[in-house]
Design a protein around this motif. Structure first.
Motif, short mmCIF file in Angstrom:
data_model
loop_
_atom_site.label_atom_id
_atom_site.label_comp_id
_atom_site.label_asym_id
_atom_site.label_seq_id
_atom_site.Cartn_x
_atom_site.Cartn_y
_atom_site.Cartn_z
N LEU B 47 0.82 -1.20 0.00
CA LEU B 47 0.00 0.00 0.00
C LEU B 47 0.86 1.25 0.00
O LEU B 47 0.56 2.22 -0.69
CB LEU B 47 -0.91 -0.02 1.24
N ARG B 48 1.93 1.24 0.81
CA ARG B 48 2.79 2.41 0.89
C ARG B 48 4.21 2.02 1.29
O ARG B 48 4.42 1.01 1.96
CB ARG B 48 2.23 3.43 1.89
N TYR B 49 5.16 2.82 0.84
CA TYR B 49 6.53 2.72 1.31
C TYR B 49 6.80 3.94 2.18
O TYR B 49 6.51 5.07 1.77
CB TYR B 49 7.52 2.76 0.14
N ASP B 50 7.33 3.71 3.37
CA ASP B 50 7.65 4.81 4.28
C ASP B 50 9.15 5.01 4.34
O ASP B 50 9.86 4.16 4.89
CB ASP B 50 7.13 4.49 5.69
N GLY B 51 9.60 6.10 3.76
CA GLY B 51 11.01 6.45 3.88
C GLY B 51 11.84 5.96 2.70
O GLY B 51 11.49 4.99 2.02
N ALA B 52 12.95 6.66 2.48
CA ALA B 52 13.78 6.41 1.31
C ALA B 52 14.44 5.03 1.35
O ALA B 52 14.66 4.43 0.30
CB ALA B 52 14.84 7.51 1.20
N ASP B 53 14.75 4.51 2.54
CA ASP B 53 15.41 3.20 2.61
C ASP B 53 14.50 2.10 2.07
O ASP B 53 14.92 1.25 1.28
CB ASP B 53 15.85 2.88 4.04
N ALA B 54 13.24 2.11 2.50
CA ALA B 54 12.28 1.12 2.01
C ALA B 54 12.02 1.30 0.51
O ALA B 54 11.93 0.33 -0.24
CB ALA B 54 10.97 1.23 2.79
N TYR B 55 11.92 2.56 0.09
CA TYR B 55 11.60 2.82 -1.32
C TYR B 55 12.77 2.46 -2.23
O TYR B 55 12.58 2.02 -3.36
CB TYR B 55 11.21 4.29 -1.48
N ARG B 56 13.98 2.60 -1.71
CA ARG B 56 15.16 2.25 -2.50
C ARG B 56 15.11 0.77 -2.92
O ARG B 56 15.46 0.44 -4.05
CB ARG B 56 16.43 2.51 -1.67
N LYS B 57 14.68 -0.10 -2.01
CA LYS B 57 14.61 -1.53 -2.34
C LYS B 57 13.64 -1.75 -3.50
O LYS B 57 13.89 -2.57 -4.38
CB LYS B 57 14.17 -2.34 -1.12
N ALA B 58 12.51 -1.04 -3.50
CA ALA B 58 11.54 -1.16 -4.59
C ALA B 58 12.16 -0.68 -5.91
O ALA B 58 11.97 -1.30 -6.96
CB ALA B 58 10.28 -0.37 -4.27
N TRP B 59 12.93 0.40 -5.84
CA TRP B 59 13.59 0.91 -7.04
C TRP B 59 14.65 -0.07 -7.54
O TRP B 59 14.80 -0.26 -8.75
CB TRP B 59 14.22 2.28 -6.75
N GLU B 60 15.39 -0.69 -6.61
CA GLU B 60 16.41 -1.67 -7.03
C GLU B 60 15.75 -2.83 -7.76
O GLU B 60 16.23 -3.28 -8.80
CB GLU B 60 17.20 -2.18 -5.80
#
Lengths: 140, 140
Positions: B47-60
């Protein structure tokens, strides 16, 4: 209260006013929160609605489907406001009888005259790329 | 150029920089456009990513899936900028070999120091409420 804090409070009022108008099934009042040239990316239906006239039809359909069993709660509201432009986002929990659904909600607002109007709205559920299904039951 | 026109030009540069970093598969540069506390509502996944660290994994993961056949075009970009807060939205066309997909993209930005950073991002496709399917092929 600083200008920014006051703008954030004003936008919270817009968000609450919009929810209240929806619960009362008052389409005119719902539409009063949108700018004439709003661009909406709705959770259902077409890719985009251009302008308040097109979006009003979608709201009329949505409100027509809301029985007394319909409930919507907007949770985790976050607002970033500048002088004239603001962003608000939240996670919505919708209940229609036994069916429930979690949605993401984002709005872009501008101060037009003395009032904040929603110039852009984006509602959605995530998708599962493997099954191609819309994921309506992902809880926060 | 007025302050607002200049802010809108700066945000167009952010949008182009982000696309360029993605095409070059440069995750560090992609992440440089996001605030540390970004909240992202992604088209796929949770539903959501909180914070750049979590979102970075999705981008990777996303960049790992991009073969040379991957193309993304961001069309119909609209930007509303104030002094410190801005909203940008667009319709994306993604192509991966024979598969194509239309997505909606919204970003909320804040001026942090001298740079605009994405503090909120929302990507999605609409859903069909009858079939429960994510509609990846709705063209504008």
């Amino acid at each position: 209260m600083s200008t920014v804090a006051s703008a954030e409070a004003e936008i919270q009022e817009v968000v609450e006013g919009l929810l209240d108008a929806m619960r009362r099934k008052d389409v005119d009042r719902v539409m009063s929160f949108y700018a004439k040239d709003v661009v909406a990316f709705d959770a259902m239906g077409p890719l985009r609605y251009d302008g308040a006239d097109a979006y009003r039809k979608a709201w009329e359909d949505a409100i027509g489907m809301m029985t007394d069993a319909f409930e919507l709660e907007r949770t985790e509201l976050t607002v970033f406001a500048g002088d004239d432009v603001a962003v608000a986002f939240a996670v919505d929990h919708m209940q229609l009888g036994d069916e429930e659904m979690w949605l993401r909600w984002t709005a872009g607002l501008r101060r037009i005259g003395r009032a904040w109007k929603i110039v852009h709205e984006h509602g959605s559920v995530p998708m599962d790329p493997r099954s191609g299904k819309a994921l309506t039951d992902v809880a926060p």
